[in-house]
Structure formats: structure tokens, C-alpha cells
Enzyme design. Structure first.
Site: not given
Length: 324
Positions: A60, A129
């Protein structure tokens, strides 16, 4: 006017803007041939090729760092972080670099980057998540934060975000990726950032929500109506800059305000909204402002529906506030 879900509307916006502006590029994990884990970028690789739809390593910080470099050299990157929970390895790049380039350069080097990422619970994704980190980015000067609740807004706000001179965090509520459907105008339908929408007019209680929680607020409001309480529902759409004027005008009419969001309560964005309402509309309040939110715990897997501020938790808050 075609019917679309949010996945299709976001895909349509990306495709339109990539056709309009050759500087726009998409990058992220599996965004190319696979079309992303939620298939939001499906078909873009086939049309625009691997120099504009770029599969990246699972990094990321690398994705956002690369996007920043592209932006400084004149491209308009739209990186995807596969889940917002995974954005934190890139937090330093976003907060320490991306948010500051325009200011530190006196406007000479704006970094036009739109970071797309799915947010929120409702898909049984567990605590890695399902998070909603919007407040952590709203707190950072130099960033804009957007969270649409329906396909038409998703398309229009994404088009506006890509064209905006400032970096934008574009949060997509994954719970309603395919559940939220509606008519989406064809062609260029860019909306103005920073404008909330009154989804349902009412006279007794103002409810402020965004993303997937808008639908829970609407459901609770419909139940409250059966008990004689008429709620006004505001969809923020753009979280920052905040359209506080629309909220204040509503509170002046209703005298009451409730903020609903998925993120934990302490230091959540609802706290800032309540503070601003107190500053700007205190004399109009007839009841204490109320926040109905997630809890100050990690996001649970088995107790997901107890954690989320669903309509069964919102309704008692509406009645309590209305009858104060």
C-alpha cells in the site's frame, strides 16, 4: 436513463474520465485483468492497456508513493486500496506527503490523487475488512473526503474528485456496492463537492448519515413515522469539506439532531458534527444532540449486526430525542 449499481456507476465514471483525460491512470492490487476484488475496474484493462491500468505489488505504501510521484509529474492517478483497513501502511505517504504538497509548494506542485477504497461492515469481513477510518483523514489538513450512498452520486462525485485540484479520499461503502441500485444519468454528470443532500424532509428530528448507514436511518425514520415522529434525513455525500450550512438550517427547523456512523463513537466524525451544531445552532436545540455509532471496540465478526448502528438501534434514539 440506465439502471446501475454502485460498482457499475464507479466503473462508468472511471471509464468516462479515462477517455476524456489521457493523464488519468488507475493502479492497485489486481485492478487490471482481474478487475479488482469487487470487479469495480473490470474491463478497463482491456480498453486502456497496462500502461494506464496498472497491477501493483501488495504494498500500500508503494501504491500511494507511486501515485504521488505520478501526480507530481502531471499524471492524474486513481489508486485503489483493496480494503480501507489496509490503508494504514500508506498513512505516512498520505498524511506526511500527499496532503502537504500543494501547501508546501505554494500551489506550484499540487498532487492530484484520488485514493479509492471500500469501507465499512456488513459483509462479514471481520475486524480486518470492516473498518471506517474516515475521521483519521478528515483530521488532516489538505485532504478531501467523500463517501457516496447511491450509484448516481458515486458517479458524479468520483468525476468531481478526479478533476479536483486537491487529493481526495474516496470511500466506497462495500455493503451497498450491489445492493444500492438506481438510475444514473449518462455522460458527464460531475457533482459539486462539499454539498449535502436532504434525502427526506421532516419537521421533528434531523438525522445526519452517509454511506450505507443512510439506508438504516431511512428505515428507522419510516418506523418512527408510524409513531408520529417526522424525521429529516441528510446525506452528507462529502464528509470534508462539510456542508454544515445544510445541517444547521435543518436543526433550526427541527430543534434536534442525531448523527449515525459506523466508526467507533469516541473521536468519530459525529463528534465534530455535534460540536459544530452546538457552536452554530445552540439556541435552536430542544434536546441534546445524539450520536448512534459503532462501539469503541475492534469490529467483531460474529456480533457484526450488534456493532453496526442498524435501524433497530437508531429507532429508540429517534423516539428518545423526539420526546425529550
Amino acid at each position: 436513463m440506465p439502471q446501475m449499481n454502485m460498482v457499475q456507476a464507479i466503473n462508468d465514471a472511471l471509464r468516462l474520465e479515462m477517455r476524456r483525460d489521457p493523464r488519468v491512470v488507475v493502479l492497485g492490487e489486481d485492478v487490471g485483468k482481474v478487475g479488482g476484488v469487487f470487479r469495480v475496474t473490470q474491463g478497463l484493462f482491456d480498453e486502456f492497456g497496462d500502461d494506464r491500468v496498472i497491477d501493483t505489488p501488495l504494498s500500500e505504501a508503494g501504491i500511494i508513493g507511486t501515485a504521488i510521484g505520478m501526480a507530481l509529474y502531471g499524471l492524474v492517478p486513481v489508486p485503489e486500496i483493496q480494503f480501507s483497513d489496509f490503508i494504514f501502511p500508506a498513512y505516512d505517504q498520505i498524511v506526511s506527503e500527499l496532503a502537504k504538497f500543494r501547501y508546501r509548494s505554494g500551489g506550484e506542485y499540487p498532487a492530484k490523487v484520488v485514493v479509492r477504497t471500500p469501507v465499512g461492515g456488513g459483509i462479514r469481513g471481520g475486524h480486518y475488512h470492516s473498518q471506517s477510518p474516515e475521521a483519521q483523514f478528515i483530521h488532516v489538513a489538505g485532504l478531501k473526503v467523500v463517501c457516496p450512498s447511491n450509484p448516481a452520486d458515486a458517479k458524479g462525485l468520483l468525476l468531481a474528485s478526479i478533476r479536483d485540484p486537491d487529493p481526495v479520499l474516496f470511500f466506497e461503502p462495500k455493503r451497498i456496492y450491489r445492493a444500492a441500485k438506481g438510475e444514473v444519468p449518462e455522460g458527464d454528470t460531475a457533482l459539486e463537492l462539499g454539498k449535502a443532500r436532504v434525502v427526506k424532509p421532516g419537521k421533528h428530528v434531523t438525522i445526519v448519515a452517509w454511506g450505507a448507514m443512510l439506508y438504516e436511518a431511512l428505515d428507522a425514520a419510516n418506523q418512527a413515522a408510524a409513531q408520529g415522529v417526522d424525521c429529516e434525513i441528510i446525506d452528507l455525500r462529502t464528509l470534508w469539506p462539510l456542508d454544515i450550512d445544510t445541517i444547521v438550517e435543518s436543526v433550526k427547523k427541527t430543534g434536534r439532531v442525531i448523527v449515525v456512523h459506523e466508526a467507533p463513537k469516541s473521536c468519530g466524525f459525529g463528534a465534530e458534527i455535534v460540536s459544530l451544531v452546538n457552536e452554530k445552532a445552540f439556541l435552536h436545540l430542544e434536546a441534546p444532540p445524539l450520536r448512534i455509532t459503532g462501539f469503541d471496540t475492534p469490529f467483531p465478526y460474529t456480533l457484526e449486526n450488534e456493532y453496526l448502528p442498524l435501524s433497530h438501534r437508531i429507532l429508540p434514539g429517534i423516539l428518545q430525542t423526539a420526546r425529550y
